[in-house]
Design a protein around this motif. Sequence first.
Motif, PDB file in Angstrom:
ATOM      1  N   PHE B  15       1.011  -1.056   0.009  1.00  0.00           N
ATOM      2  CA  PHE B  15       0.041   0.018   0.047  1.00  0.00           C
ATOM      3  C   PHE B  15       0.931   1.264  -0.063  1.00  0.00           C
ATOM      4  O   PHE B  15       0.357   2.198  -0.309  1.00  0.00           O
ATOM      5  N   SER B  18       1.483   3.721  -2.935  1.00  0.00           N
ATOM      6  CA  SER B  18       0.527   4.681  -3.332  1.00  0.00           C
ATOM      7  C   SER B  18       0.766   6.143  -2.834  1.00  0.00           C
ATOM      8  O   SER B  18       0.435   7.326  -3.266  1.00  0.00           O
ATOM      9  N   VAL B  71       2.257   6.970   7.937  1.00  0.00           N
ATOM     10  CA  VAL B  71       0.800   7.267   8.421  1.00  0.00           C
ATOM     11  C   VAL B  71      -0.360   6.433   7.502  1.00  0.00           C
ATOM     12  O   VAL B  71      -1.409   6.429   7.760  1.00  0.00           O
ATOM     13  N   ASN B  72       0.059   5.929   6.372  1.00  0.00           N
ATOM     14  CA  ASN B  72      -0.947   5.557   5.228  1.00  0.00           C
ATOM     15  C   ASN B  72      -0.874   3.881   5.565  1.00  0.00           C
ATOM     16  O   ASN B  72      -1.306   3.182   4.751  1.00  0.00           O
ATOM     17  N   CYS B  73       0.275   3.285   6.294  1.00  0.00           N
ATOM     18  CA  CYS B  73       0.658   1.779   6.523  1.00  0.00           C
ATOM     19  C   CYS B  73      -0.621   1.295   7.448  1.00  0.00           C
ATOM     20  O   CYS B  73      -0.481   1.633   8.366  1.00  0.00           O
ATOM     21  N   PRO B  74      -1.248   0.104   6.954  1.00  0.00           N
ATOM     22  CA  PRO B  74      -2.229  -0.335   7.810  1.00  0.00           C
ATOM     23  C   PRO B  74      -1.663  -1.028   9.084  1.00  0.00           C
ATOM     24  O   PRO B  74      -2.260  -1.073   9.878  1.00  0.00           O
ATOM     25  N   ALA B  75       0.009  -1.203   9.049  1.00  0.00           N
ATOM     26  CA  ALA B  75       0.149  -1.837  10.159  1.00  0.00           C
ATOM     27  C   ALA B  75       1.159  -0.714  10.843  1.00  0.00           C
ATOM     28  O   ALA B  75       1.955  -0.977  11.722  1.00  0.00           O
ATOM     29  N   SER B  76       1.234   0.376  10.294  1.00  0.00           N
ATOM     30  CA  SER B  76       1.781   1.698  10.935  1.00  0.00           C
ATOM     31  C   SER B  76       3.272   1.196  11.281  1.00  0.00           C
ATOM     32  O   SER B  76       3.955   1.580  12.198  1.00  0.00           O
TER      33      SER B  76
END
Lengths: 491, 423
Positions: B15, B18, B71-76
């Motif tokens: 992700f 992007s 800040v956009n990483c689902p796993a932070s």
Amino acid sequence: MKTGPAPVYGGSAVSGNQGESMLNRDFIKEAGQIVGRDHCLGGILDIELYSYDSSPFIHPPELVILPGTVEELRQIVRLAARHQAPLTPRGAGTSLSGGAVARHGGVVLAVTRLNRVLELDLLAETVLVESGLVNLDLQNYLEPYGYMFPPDPASQKAATLAGNIAENAGGIKGVKYGITKHHVLGLELVLADGALVRTGALAERAAAPDSTGLFMASEGALALVSKALLKITPLPRDYRTISAVFDDLGKSGRAVSEIISAGILPTALEIMDHQLIVALEDYLHLGFPLDAEAMLLIEIDGLGPELDRQMKAVFEICEKVGAAGVSLARDLAERDQLWLARRSGNGAMGRIKPATIVQDVTVPIDQLPAMLSRVQEISRRHEVTIVQMAHAGDGNLHPHLLYDPYDQAEYQRCLEAGHEIFDDALKAGGALTGEHGIGLEKIEFMDKQFSREELEFMSEIKKILDPEGRLNPGKVLPAHYLPGPGGEVSA
Amino acid sequence: MSDYREIQRCNRCGFCQSVCPTYGQSRMEAQSARGRIRLVRLLNDGQYDWRRDPGIAEKVDDCLLCRACVVNCPASVATDRIMLAARRDFLEIKGLSLFQRLVYRGALSHRERLERASTLMRLYEKSGARNILYSRVLRRTLDRLIYFDSFLPAGLEAPARGQLPEIVRPRGPARFKAVFFLGCASNVFGARTVRSLVNYLVSRGVELHLPKVACCGEPHRTTGDEREVRRLAAKNIPLIFKDNFDFIITDCSTCAHALAHYDQFIGEETPEAEKVRPLLARVKDVNTLVVEELGLEPDRLRPLPATKVTYHDSCHALRGLGVKSAPREIIKAVPGLTLVEMKAADSCCGGAGSYGFSHPEMSGRIAAAKVRNIQDSGADTLAVSCPACTLQLGAGLRRAGLELPVLHPVELLAAAAPTGAQT
Ligand code: SF4
Ligand code: SF4
């Protein structure tokens, strides 16, 4: 011929894998001349970086080529044909089944730089794009015109249309709007020998038989997609997003079957289990109920009174099935947050355990509640963490089997649990994959899902289009149906 | 090392592609957070070695540390911390490069040397040597030089330090006392902005102290030079965290972000960190200070000529300090100004400290993309809360042949404020 290491998560792809190269120096030199040296990568670190995708499979290519134009792509395919080099097509590398890793070495051919929108026709409601365009970039491009491309896999932020087509991706809106194949009108393809052909509405003579469908979900094993003519759809005028909370996973599944059998066709119907709710709350702090066993996200779209009637019915069904709470998203911001949460499910698993096997089985919708409970039971019995989310509206389950890559025993338990899920889904009249593809992951189950005749038919098509078995070698079909590297069949 | 534990959470979902500006330009895995993390992971697992495979250091250095992926990483996954830890390790083995020695320890660590360099830059600009550089004949051969020259704003002023006293008191009783931290870039390239902010704040009743501080240490931190970071923080802490100062402000988002993290700079588990930690909340973004502590008082503002302003979010302000609405509120409060949002206002400008000089090609491409978004927004002024971004975007605009003024939001506010007013 070289064989890669067994599919494990952790280690380097390159070390311990010193087979003989199939690519000679002339090939590498010429490829560099076609795409430029910066986009023809053979260094050990670049090899590492193109050895993986989002699946647990890791295999090193020998060369990575990133063409900048369709013409370059075509020249590379021709060159590879002359040198009989295997080609593994790759988009953003977000495959969950190992579709984008070079199982048998050779070249990884990445289309990420072919990302232009070529032509928008609002009268015909079509858009012509290069295949490496990212799904979300297309959505953002279309939005100001009031349009969307309905297939929206959770990976849409990164995944390319080439990948969407290769896997026939569905996504959250699939239940109402259909999946990728319903929105592709024609393809421009580069065949294994480098020939350029157009299908469907892109063909010169539209009356010719339309072979577009043949390439949907073909996982890059029949041809490379260079361009696609896509049907676009007006954005819905209005919608309602509803979330329902349950104290039991099976109940959320029952709510789904009842909504569908009541004749309501939501845009989206998504189930998330307890562990996922906790992980997503940890990421986004949306105030999800941390004690809930399941949450169902429902979106319906349409117009005024009809929309409200459907919404009322959805509320009633959820309550009847025993939801602990049902609520409506207040505004656009809340709705966007809910969907961001759902789409982040896969990545958020990293909060629980570092590595994941994601499954993608589908079952008939009336079997959904039972299947969800079966997976819970399998998780307990095999002592593996399985987090469940599902595109419930089309019976597409996404159990996430989590493990620690340094714990080989746990990884084995995951594989066993996974096999049992496959078996159960097939027994329930379902299929191995809804949208993630067969890739490397599910090959051994193909014999169970398809008859001999069906597999032979697929094998014949493969042999016609790719007699040397050089396109995405070793994928999709079991070895005894496959020509070329990793296969046991001669053309 | 604890920062490396972050690596475990990355499950390669992809992700980050992007939002990563370097991936956006190159569309190559090596230039994405996922790729960078993968290489550091293999290094940590012992599959590679800094010495044998120096290419890894190069790829780790390509990261802007902009934190868009984080800040956009689902796993932070904290990619920035992983990259910083890797740079630290590499530095321990390799030592500073010549470039780093010259720029960081050589110039940035010493204010006087920087100020002398500023004199040279002004001389170069005034002498007309610049026109020769831009002449047609030399243009092609000197592309690289022209690229660097584009960073030099026209009419560069003398350093701000020499133009301002160490304490500026308002005419009436002071509403509060604040330290104005005069950072390196602000001092050398931002004298106009600094003067304007200082005058405005004093006119609103703020007593400002401008102690002779050293570099905030952020540039050194990005290279992994932890020893120098600690030395600089130790030098600055007694100068700015004094009991009688209510706030610490600066026009530079990078400095503000650094100062607000001085417990980490001085060494997270040290007694000095314990001491400074409770005081860190005094560091405040200047836009936020104006909005929250002084109030905008739009009724008292004079209308400015009708202007469309677009705002660029600096990484350190937005993702570092959570500053998003205050600068926009300021722009919207000024009569005559209209805020127009550009596409991807929150993506890094590619300046990233000295990235523009160490990675001219990638940095230039990121700036060009940003400039296109600025242009598409239809704005005729660009507002930015950081001298480093101002320098980078100013250069990008100049290379694109655009004459957009680049101003700090508070500078715009000051232009509309009643002159010499006192509240
Ligand atoms: S978004 Fe986060 S988890 Fe996903 S690949 Fe990037 S760093 Fe890894
Ligand atoms: S910090 Fe910025 S440049 Fe570095 S990997 Fe993340 S998004 Fe990319």
